[in-house]
Structures are given as structure tokens and as C-alpha cells.
Design a protein around this motif. Structure first.
Motif, short mmCIF file in Angstrom:
data_model
loop_
_atom_site.label_atom_id
_atom_site.label_comp_id
_atom_site.label_asym_id
_atom_site.label_seq_id
_atom_site.Cartn_x
_atom_site.Cartn_y
_atom_site.Cartn_z
N TYR A 27 0.81 -1.21 0.00
CA TYR A 27 0.00 0.00 0.00
C TYR A 27 0.84 1.27 0.00
N THR A 28 2.15 1.13 0.21
CA THR A 28 3.04 2.28 0.07
C THR A 28 3.38 2.50 -1.40
N GLN B 196 -1.09 3.24 -3.38
CA GLN B 196 -1.95 3.71 -2.29
C GLN B 196 -3.42 3.38 -2.56
N ARG C 255 0.02 5.87 2.52
CA ARG C 255 -0.86 4.70 2.50
C ARG C 255 -2.15 4.94 1.71
#
Length: 256
Positions: free
Chosen positions: A67-68, A71, A107
Motif C-alpha cells: 500500500y506504500t 496507495q 498509505r
């Protein structure tokens, strides 16, 4: 016969928190982005294995968390977007717009995120208090007794009491008070011991002060109205003073 559904017991695990987060984001995307999917496909969005709409990019081979790199897309209209911004704003010590926005994009990718962050920071009560202009205290003019030149110390004094202090006398303990005389021009201080709070004890302390410092022209006292809390006993006792007796004693010495 229907069986009762069993739920896991005990504290919430990190995996359960992540599952709940994905369910909330999925609901937000379904409600607000259902009619915009066609437009978003032109931006080459990426979908996760759980069906969540993610931001695309060229960081697929990076070692960063999933998720980095990609996003979660969160619509700004959904209440969860504002909750995310408010939580980050508080965790970062009420940081500014750019810091909160940069931290949120580690995120989440909140659509129209900058506008939402500005609105949230502007509405923060704590930040509004910190940004408020400090009030300037308005100072009154000094009374004539404070600015009269060429007079000896203790010509004009203020008097007050403080205490009590417990003093050991023989095998018992008794209360003693401090009677403080303050010069109103140079702020010099003279302290006498007052054995009690009655009128005679104050007059005795005043006589000792005069014998050491000379006779003042003016003596100012607030009559004990500033005593609070533990000094209520002092306040009540000052009310019981024989004011006429004190006035007559000072009148003989031409003291106001």
C-alpha cells in the motif's frame, strides 16, 4: 434450527484491523466511485487481490509495503477520508497542511486531498487557539505613592499577612504569622512576627516596625480580601479586628 454464529474472542489482531480497514475503503469506493470507474480506468488504476482500487505507478518491483507503492484510493466525500486526516493531524502534533498531506499519501490517495487537509486543519480547535493573536495586558498608571521621589525608604508602605507557621513552644505547637511591610517606592521588605491575628498583635508588630524603620506617612492594606483557600482563617480574623482602635493609634502618629 439455526445455529448461533460464533465470533472470535479476545483482543483484536492486526490482521483483523487490516481486514476492517479494507472493508471500509471498499465500501467508500463502491458508494462514491461506482460511476467514475470508466474515467479512472483512463488513469491506469491498479486493483488489488481484494478488489480494492489502487493508484498505479512504476514501483511494483520496489521492496516497500504494497500500500506504500500503490496507495488506496479514498474518495474525499466519504467521512472516512476526514477521519484519516484528523487522526494523522493529531498524531503529527497538529502539523501543517503539507506535512499531513505527505504523511497521508504513504498509505492512502485521497481524491482532492489537499483541499480536504486545508479544510480539516483550518477547523481544528487546537490549531485555531495556537494561531490566535496574544492579548496585550493594559497597564494602569502607577499611584502617586509609588512614584513620589526624594523620600526615605518605608515612607509609604503596604502591609499584609502570610502564614500561619507551626512553631514548637515547649512541648506544644502554636501558630505564628508573618507581617510583611513593603516599601512602595523601592520595593524594600521588612518582616515582623505576629503572634496572633488580633488587633493588639498587629499594633505591636507595627510599633516594632516603626522603631526600626521610622514612622511612615501612608500604610496601604487590602484588608485581607485576597486570602483564599487555606488562608480563610486569616481572612475571617482580619474582619474581627478593631478597626477604630487601629485608626486611633495611627492618628496619634499622623499616619494615614
Amino acid at each position: 434450527m439455526l445455529r448461533k454464529q460464533s465470533y472470535p474472542k479476545g483482543p483484536i489482531s492486526p490482521r483483523e484491523m487490516k481486514t476492517a480497514e479494507e472493508a471500509i475503503v471498499r465500501h467508500a469506493q463502491t458508494v462514491f466511485l461506482q460511476g467514475k470507474i470508466i474515467g479512472l480506468e483512463k488513469l491506469s488504476p491498479k486493483k488489488s487481490t481484494t478488489g480494492l482500487l489502487l493508484v498505479g505507478g512504476r514501483l511494483t518491483n520496489s521492496n516497500e509495503e504494497n500500500y506504500t507503492k500503490h496507495q488506496l484510493i479514498v474518495p474525499h466525500e466519504h467521512p472516512v477520508a476526514k477521519l484519516i486526516i484528523e487522526d494523522l493531524h493529531k498524531k503529527l502534533g497538529h502539523a501543517g497542511v503539507e506535512r499531513v498531506l505527505a504523511e497521508s499519501r504513504r498509505r492512502y490517495w485521497i481524491l482532492k486531498g489537499r483541499k480536504l487537509v486545508k479544510k480539516t486543519v483550518h477547523q481544528c480547535i487546537t490549531c485555531r487557539k495556537l494561531r490566535e493573536k496574544m492579548e496585550v495586558q493594559q497597564m494602569a498608571d502607577l499611584p502617586a505613592s509609588r512614584v513620589t521621589p526624594y523620600e526615605p525608604p518605608f515612607t509609604r508602605v503596604g502591609v499584609d499577612y502570610f502564614g500561619p507557621f507551626m512553631v514548637k513552644r515547649a512541648r506544644s505547637k502554636v501558630k505564628r504569622y508573618g507581617c510583611i511591610f513593603t516599601c512602595l517606592s523601592i520595593r524594600a521588605v521588612h518582616i515582623e512576627v505576629s503572634f496572633t491575628l488580633d488587633t493588639d498583635s498587629f499594633i505591636n508588630a507595627l510599633e516594632r516596625f516603626i522603631a526600626r524603620r521610622g514612622e511612615p506617612k501612608e500604610i496601604w492594606c487590602d484588608n485581607g480580601t485576597n486570602f483564599v483557600g487555606a488562608q480563610r482563617e486569616l481572612h475571617c480574623s482580619i474582619k474581627d479586628w478593631n478597626q477604630n482602635q487601629i485608626h486611633e493609634h495611627l492618628l496619634k502618629r499622623e499616619i494615614t
